[in-house]
Scaffold this active site. Structure first.
Site, PDB file in Angstrom:
ATOM      1  N   HIS A 132       7.551  -2.812  -9.900  1.00 56.18           N
ATOM      2  CA  HIS A 132       6.105  -2.749  -9.646  1.00 56.18           C
ATOM      3  C   HIS A 132       5.477  -4.142  -9.653  1.00 56.18           C
ATOM      4  O   HIS A 132       5.472  -4.827 -10.672  1.00 56.18           O
ATOM      5  CB  HIS A 132       5.413  -1.866 -10.684  1.00 56.18           C
ATOM      6  CG  HIS A 132       3.954  -1.680 -10.403  1.00 56.18           C
ATOM      7  ND1 HIS A 132       3.496  -0.775  -9.480  1.00 56.18           N
ATOM      8  CD2 HIS A 132       2.859  -2.330 -10.879  1.00 56.18           C
ATOM      9  CE1 HIS A 132       2.177  -0.855  -9.407  1.00 56.18           C
ATOM     10  NE2 HIS A 132       1.762  -1.796 -10.247  1.00 56.18           N
ATOM     11  N   ASN A 173      -1.677  -5.802   3.144  1.00 58.45           N
ATOM     12  CA  ASN A 173      -3.089  -5.782   2.750  1.00 58.45           C
ATOM     13  C   ASN A 173      -3.177  -6.099   1.265  1.00 58.45           C
ATOM     14  O   ASN A 173      -2.443  -5.526   0.459  1.00 58.45           O
ATOM     15  CB  ASN A 173      -3.692  -4.404   3.041  1.00 58.45           C
ATOM     16  CG  ASN A 173      -3.735  -4.103   4.525  1.00 58.45           C
ATOM     17  OD1 ASN A 173      -4.044  -4.971   5.332  1.00 58.45           O
ATOM     18  ND2 ASN A 173      -3.412  -2.870   4.894  1.00 58.45           N
ATOM     19  N   HIS A 233       3.434  -3.922  -0.796  1.00 54.31           N
ATOM     20  CA  HIS A 233       4.150  -3.315   0.332  1.00 54.31           C
ATOM     21  C   HIS A 233       3.851  -4.083   1.602  1.00 54.31           C
ATOM     22  O   HIS A 233       2.788  -4.672   1.759  1.00 54.31           O
ATOM     23  CB  HIS A 233       3.794  -1.835   0.506  1.00 54.31           C
ATOM     24  CG  HIS A 233       2.333  -1.545   0.620  1.00 54.31           C
ATOM     25  ND1 HIS A 233       1.487  -1.517  -0.470  1.00 54.31           N
ATOM     26  CD2 HIS A 233       1.554  -1.267   1.699  1.00 54.31           C
ATOM     27  CE1 HIS A 233       0.263  -1.233  -0.070  1.00 54.31           C
ATOM     28  NE2 HIS A 233       0.273  -1.092   1.255  1.00 54.31           N
TER      29      HIS A 233
END
Ligand code: DGP
Length: 113
Positions: free
Chosen positions: A46, A86, A99
């Site tokens: 993460h 983004n 991502h």
């Protein structure tokens, strides 16, 4: 992270249409495709966004970019593609797990924003 959607996808707790995976990263088709081919590449670990990439974790970004040409071939992108990440509210990031979108399968717009 327990509550993170993409961590759950990486763990297999939420199903996804996987096109590539290895011990460090995963690539799966976007649920809301914006182009004929639209996949997402994520690290299994993460990291919230590009903003949290640093000297300790940046190897995973290099690994992702090493694999992108192979992933693009796997999903049939033989005539070019766009890679986007983004980051934060102004970029409309909606999932807080790093991502990279890979988009293609048609002539994309010249507009970037
Ligand atoms: P972004 O807006 O850059 O944070 O992109 C998040 C992308 O994630 C968006 O294009 C839609 C996709 N997405 C959201 N939820 C799911 C899901 O449950 N499965 C899959 N495959 N994609 C999802």
């Amino acid at each position: 992270m327990e509550s993170c959607l993409f961590c759950k996808i990486a763990a297999g707790e939420i199903p996804s249409d996987r096109v590539y995976e290895d011990e460090k990263i995963l690539c799966f088709r976007d649920i809301n495709p914006q182009a004929p081919v639209h996949v997402l590449v994520i690290p299994r670990a993460h990291i919230p966004s590009v903003d949290e990439v640093n000297a300790e974790n940046c190897d995973i970004v290099a690994h992702i970019f090493k694999r992108i040409p192979e992933i693009a071939k796997t999903v049939g992108l033989s005539n070019g593609y766009r890679v986007i990440s983004n980051c934060g509210p102004d970029a409309c990031q909606s999932v807080g797990h790093l991502h990279f979108h890979i988009l293609g399968g048609k002539r994309l717009s010249e507009e970037m924003a």
